[in-house]
Design an enzyme around this catalytic site. Structure first.
Site, PDB file in Angstrom:
ATOM      1  N   GLU A  19       3.837  -8.421   3.899  1.00 41.92           N
ATOM      2  CA  GLU A  19       3.050  -8.418   2.665  1.00 41.92           C
ATOM      3  C   GLU A  19       2.842  -9.845   2.186  1.00 41.92           C
ATOM      4  OE1 GLU A  19       5.449  -5.872  -0.011  1.00 41.92           O
ATOM      5  OE2 GLU A  19       6.379  -5.223   1.839  1.00 41.92           O
ATOM      6  N   HIS A  71      -0.095  -3.225   1.551  1.00 43.47           N
ATOM      7  CA  HIS A  71       1.222  -2.726   1.905  1.00 43.47           C
ATOM      8  C   HIS A  71       1.170  -1.849   3.164  1.00 43.47           C
ATOM      9  CE1 HIS A  71       5.375  -1.586   1.161  1.00 43.47           C
ATOM     10  NE2 HIS A  71       5.394  -2.327   0.069  1.00 43.47           N
ATOM     11  N   HIS A 122       6.026  -3.157  -7.808  1.00 39.29           N
ATOM     12  CA  HIS A 122       4.674  -2.804  -7.362  1.00 39.29           C
ATOM     13  C   HIS A 122       3.759  -2.294  -8.484  1.00 39.29           C
ATOM     14  CE1 HIS A 122       6.032  -3.667  -3.426  1.00 39.29           C
ATOM     15  NE2 HIS A 122       6.411  -2.480  -3.033  1.00 39.29           N
TER      16      HIS A 122
END
Ligand code: BGC
Length: 371
Positions: A335, A199, A125
């Site tokens: 996602e 997210h 991420h």
């Protein structure tokens, strides 16, 4: 604390009818000596979404259930300090590279780059301070009857180890039919890699409800990308005959605890699905979730080639909004993105962005109730 309230009727000529939406903004606390705000976009029915410019984070989505009772269907916190301190990426814009890059290394045009291995042994991420931890510039507006929030953030060359100055614009639109539309656009001045997503952690029975195991999921995918024990994809495999076959709507809890190497590697579902692309780059339905007690559904549409289904396996009971506890598997993420570790996997769609090109993607989270 001040609250600014704009009713769009005040901004339109008098001939325009009653207010179709409202936008409010309030201070949400300081991060890195910068003020953050919390914006709330409401439609005519009173359904609303709140988003802060800290990480472009969606903090709440309030929509009716089958009885018309409003409820918040995403996990989050009441203060920006809690997002800074302990958020497991609740609701944020995730980047520069959402999901994992194996061992924090990749090459572009023969040049190797190293990024943080913040999810040992891999990169996750966007690294130590990804887009979820940046304060974005915000602009409020509207697209006809729908309120919009446009966020911009320029990531300097070399930030978190990624090459190129990356200019990013993310526009959230809250529509009259309770859809949250997210349009992303980025450009670079050097070849780079990029994978942006949102997210949000959904629980359609309302945040703070028990698990999502009784939610049912359908995914428009015949293939998924199995993972190794560190969650890096090992290729592309058919879902048929596996617990990953969601081609028909199936209860999430039905197979999640089966003896299965892939479920073991993901500690549950934490896998990317290969979306059927009839027409690349066009918006298509990727997934649908239904929840029986509230009657709510969520439809996810995207232009992206993949979607990560994460069943909240690492949620371990943080106290969220109003002190509610969020236990193991009490939310799910869908996602929309390109595939994990694409920069190292030649057979996956490319995640490289070059100067002169524009990265664009659109994802829609549409909420509703079944009759
Ligand atoms: C990842 C999970 C991770 C979660 C929260 C998801 O996108 O796939 O492995 O635990 O994000 O960080």
């Amino acid at each position: 604390m001040t609250t600014k309230l704009f009713a769009i009727s005040a901004l339109l000529p008098l001939s325009a009818h009653a207010a179709k939406f409202a936008i409010s903004a309030r201070p949400f606390g300081e991060v890195d000596n910068t003020k953050t705000e919390l914006y709330t976009l409401s439609n005519e029915s009173g359904a609303k979404v709140s988003i802060t410019n800290y990480g472009g984070t969606v903090t709440s989505i309030v929509v009716p259930d089958k009885e018309g009772k409003m409820g918040d269907v995403v996990l989050g916190f009441d203060t920006v300090a809690e997002y800074v301190e302990k958020s497991p990426y609740f609701g944020c814009i995730t980047g520069r590279y959402a999901n994992r890059i194996a061992k924090g290394k990749f090459s572009i045009d023969g040049k190797e780059y190293t990024v943080a291995t913040n999810n040992d042994p891999n990169h996750l991420h966007g690294g130590l301070k990804g887009f979820d931890k940046r304060v974005w510039k915000a602009n409020l507006g509207n697209d006809g009857d729908n309120p919009t929030l446009t966020l911009t953030y320029t990531s300097p060359d070399g930030e978190e180890g990624y090459p190129g100055t990356l200019k990013n614009t993310v526009t959230y639109t809250w529509t009259q039919d309770n859809s949250l539309r997210i349009d992303y656009r980025s450009t670079t001045d050097k070849p780079t890699v990029l994978n942006l997503t949102n997210h949000s952690y959904f629980n359609l029975a309302g945040e703070g409800s028990k698990t999502v195991l009784d939610h049912s999921l359908q995914v428009n995918a015949k293939h998924y990308t199995p993972i190794d024990s560190t969650s890096i994809p090992t290729g592309i495999s058919p879902v048929s005959g596996t617990p990953f076959d969601f081609s028909k709507s199936t209860r999430i809890g039905e197979r999640i605890d089966q003896e299965d190497d892939q479920l073991k590697n993901g500690k549950g579902y934490d896998h990317n699905f290969v979306l059927k692309k009839e027409d690349d780059g066009k918006l298509m339905t990727a997934a649908m979730v239904t929840e029986p007690t509230s009657g709510r559904f969520l439809i996810v549409k995207t232009t992206e080639p993949g979607i990560q289904f994460y069943s909240g396996n690492f949620l371990d009971g943080p106290a969220g909004k109003g002190g509610k506890i969020y236990p193991h598997r009490s939310a799910m993420c869908l996602e929309a993105q390109t595939f994990p570790d694409s920069p190292n996997q030649k057979e996956f769609p490319s995640a490289v962005l070059r100067p002169g090109e524009a990265y664009t993607q659109t994802t829609i989270y549409q909420l509703g109730v079944s009759n």
